[in-house]
Structures are given as structure tokens and as C-alpha cells.
Design a protein around this motif. Structure first.
Motif, PDB file in Angstrom:
ATOM      1  N   ARG A 107       2.878   2.381  -8.880  1.00  0.00           N
ATOM      2  CA  ARG A 107       2.158   1.171  -9.262  1.00  0.00           C
ATOM      3  C   ARG A 107       1.594   0.512  -8.016  1.00  0.00           C
ATOM      4  O   ARG A 107       2.150   0.627  -6.921  1.00  0.00           O
ATOM      5  N   TRP A 108       0.457  -0.152  -8.213  1.00  0.00           N
ATOM      6  CA  TRP A 108      -0.190  -0.865  -7.118  1.00  0.00           C
ATOM      7  C   TRP A 108      -0.407  -2.314  -7.545  1.00  0.00           C
ATOM      8  O   TRP A 108      -0.717  -2.589  -8.714  1.00  0.00           O
ATOM      9  N   SER A 109      -0.283  -3.237  -6.616  1.00  0.00           N
ATOM     10  CA  SER A 109      -0.709  -4.601  -6.894  1.00  0.00           C
ATOM     11  C   SER A 109      -2.228  -4.600  -7.041  1.00  0.00           C
ATOM     12  O   SER A 109      -2.919  -3.701  -6.539  1.00  0.00           O
ATOM     13  N   VAL A 110      -2.753  -5.598  -7.735  1.00  0.00           N
ATOM     14  CA  VAL A 110      -4.206  -5.670  -7.907  1.00  0.00           C
ATOM     15  C   VAL A 110      -4.923  -5.757  -6.558  1.00  0.00           C
ATOM     16  O   VAL A 110      -5.909  -5.037  -6.331  1.00  0.00           O
ATOM     17  N   PRO A 111      -4.479  -6.600  -5.614  1.00  0.00           N
ATOM     18  CA  PRO A 111      -5.167  -6.623  -4.312  1.00  0.00           C
ATOM     19  C   PRO A 111      -5.152  -5.264  -3.614  1.00  0.00           C
ATOM     20  O   PRO A 111      -6.156  -4.854  -3.015  1.00  0.00           O
ATOM     21  N   ALA A 112      -4.019  -4.547  -3.696  1.00  0.00           N
ATOM     22  CA  ALA A 112      -3.936  -3.235  -3.050  1.00  0.00           C
ATOM     23  C   ALA A 112      -4.889  -2.246  -3.711  1.00  0.00           C
ATOM     24  O   ALA A 112      -5.555  -1.452  -3.026  1.00  0.00           O
TER      25      ALA A 112
END
Length: 229
Positions: A107-112
Motif C-alpha cells: 500500500r502507498w499513501s496518496v502523496p507517495a
């Protein structure tokens, strides 16, 4: 701490074609998480703040409708993304995501994830194409629910699962993860009783072979004929 080969990301359409170094970068920007069967990844209504890709296992997406009933929207397999559209649009997740089997996701954060798209524009292009494909599939599902008999809908659901997640076994093609009759009912706008009765008839005629949480398609042309009405 979970570990996974970054090359597993190549199963996802939006990461296909990236170099080994770029795949390392994509993996390093996210976080790996192992999932147990039945574990909730995110809940309907949660803030969409993460983008997800399945590396191993199976996940199902389940939406609770206003009347309290549930609809299984789709099953996720390795290489598929989920939660991404809602997250990138800043919207709540529209459904629950639940692990069906032992699974591994990144999973990735939205900013990442936005930074990955900035650095690798092809990720954004393929993400848009993937969202379009899902919208087309959803349109077809709605059309089936409004225009086809329940037996046709059940047949189409099994055909999709067999083609996407089938493995050859003696006497047919087995859907390679546990699936219940209730799952099929929630996928097709039907009832547990109707699905059970339909599968029993198909088992008797040799179209399918079903046991607890396992389904084998024994006669693919026969099932296709049912789907076409």
C-alpha cells in the motif's frame, strides 16, 4: 517484517514495463502487509488515504447497500489494484476490502503514489486505463442485473471467476480460492436458496461440481450456453 520481490509488481498493468530499478523504487515507496483470511483491509466509508496492490492471495470487495444487504462487487487477484480511484479522488472507500485467503499486499499513501506518478507518468496513464476498464465491467454487471435471468447471471459470474482464477484439475477447471454460495448470491443479486438450488441442478447435469467453498466447472461450453440463455 514482510518481504517481497519487487518484480511481483509487474503483474499490475500500471507497473508493467518499469525497469528493475524503477520497480525497486515503487516498492520502497510503499509498505508491505500480510493479511489473514477474513481480515479487513479497509472499511466502506473510511477515508480513502491509501492505494493498494495485491501481490499474493485473494481479496473481495463488498458493498453494503442502503437496505442492509451486501453486494460482492469483485474478487481481486495478484497484480490488481484496489482502493486507488477513491484515494486519488479524495473520496471515502465505497466498499469493504476483505482478505479471502492468506494474502500479501503493498500500500502507498496518496502523496507517495502521486509522487510515483509524477516521476513515472506511464503509471498515471495506465491507472486511467485501468479505471476505464473497471467502469466498463461495472456497466456490464448492471446490464446483467437488469436484463438477465438469475441462472444466466450465476453462469456469467462463474465463467468470469473460472477464466480469471481457474486452474485445471481432473475433470474441469477449479476456481482456485474458497467461494461460498452466499458470495455468488451477493455477486448476482440472487438469494442463497436460488444459488444452492441452481448449483445442485448443474452438479447433477455435469456442468459443475461443487463442495463446501469449492467449485469446479466441468462443462465450460455448457455453462456458456446457460449464460447466453
Amino acid at each position: 517484517m514482510p518481504h517481497a520481490d519487487p518484480r511481483l509488481l509487474q503483474r499490475a498493468e500500471m507497473f508493467a514495463g518499469l525497469s528493475p530499478e524503477e520497480l525497486d523504487e515503487v516498492m520502497a515507496a510503499g509498505a508491505l502487509r500480510r493479511l489473514s483470511p477474513g481480515e479487513r483491509i479497509f472499511a466502506q466509508g473510511d477515508a480513502g488515504v491509501t492505494c493498494h496492490s495485491l501481490l499474493e492471495g485473494r481479496v473481495k470487495i463488498v458493498q453494503t447497500l442502503p437496505d442492509g444487504s451486501q453486494s460482492v462487487l469483485r474478487f481481486i487477484g495478484p497484480g490488481e489494484m484496489y482502493g486507488t480511484v477513491a484515494a486519488l479522488m479524495g473520496q471515502p472507500f465505497p466498499a469493504d476490502a476483505l482478505a479471502v485467503t492468506e494474502s500479501l499486499e503493498v500500500r502507498w499513501s496518496v502523496p507517495a503514489f502521486r509522487e510515483l506518478m509524477r516521476r513515472h507518468p506511464e503509471i498515471g496513464v495506465r491507472s486511467t486505463a485501468s479505471a476505464g476498464t473497471r467502469l466498463f465491467d461495472l456497466h456490464n454487471r448492471v446490464s446483467e442485473l437488469t436484463s438477465e435471468r438469475v441462472e444466466q447471471r450465476i453462469a456469467r459470474a462463474l465463467l468470469r471467476l473460472a477464466r480469471k482464477a481457474g486452474r485445471p484439475v481432473e475433470g474441469g477447471v477449479e476456481i482456485d480460492f474458497p467461494i461460498t454460495r452466499q458470495d455468488l448470491a451477493e455477486m448476482t443479486g440472487s438469494t442463497l436458496h436460488t444459488v444452492s438450488r441452481t448449483l445442485a441442478a448443474w452438479d447433477a447435469s455435469g456442468i459443475t461440481g461443487s463442495a463446501r467453498r469449492r467449485i469446479v466447472v466441468r462443462d465450460m461450453p455448457g455453462l456458456e450456453a446457460v449464460a447466453e440463455g
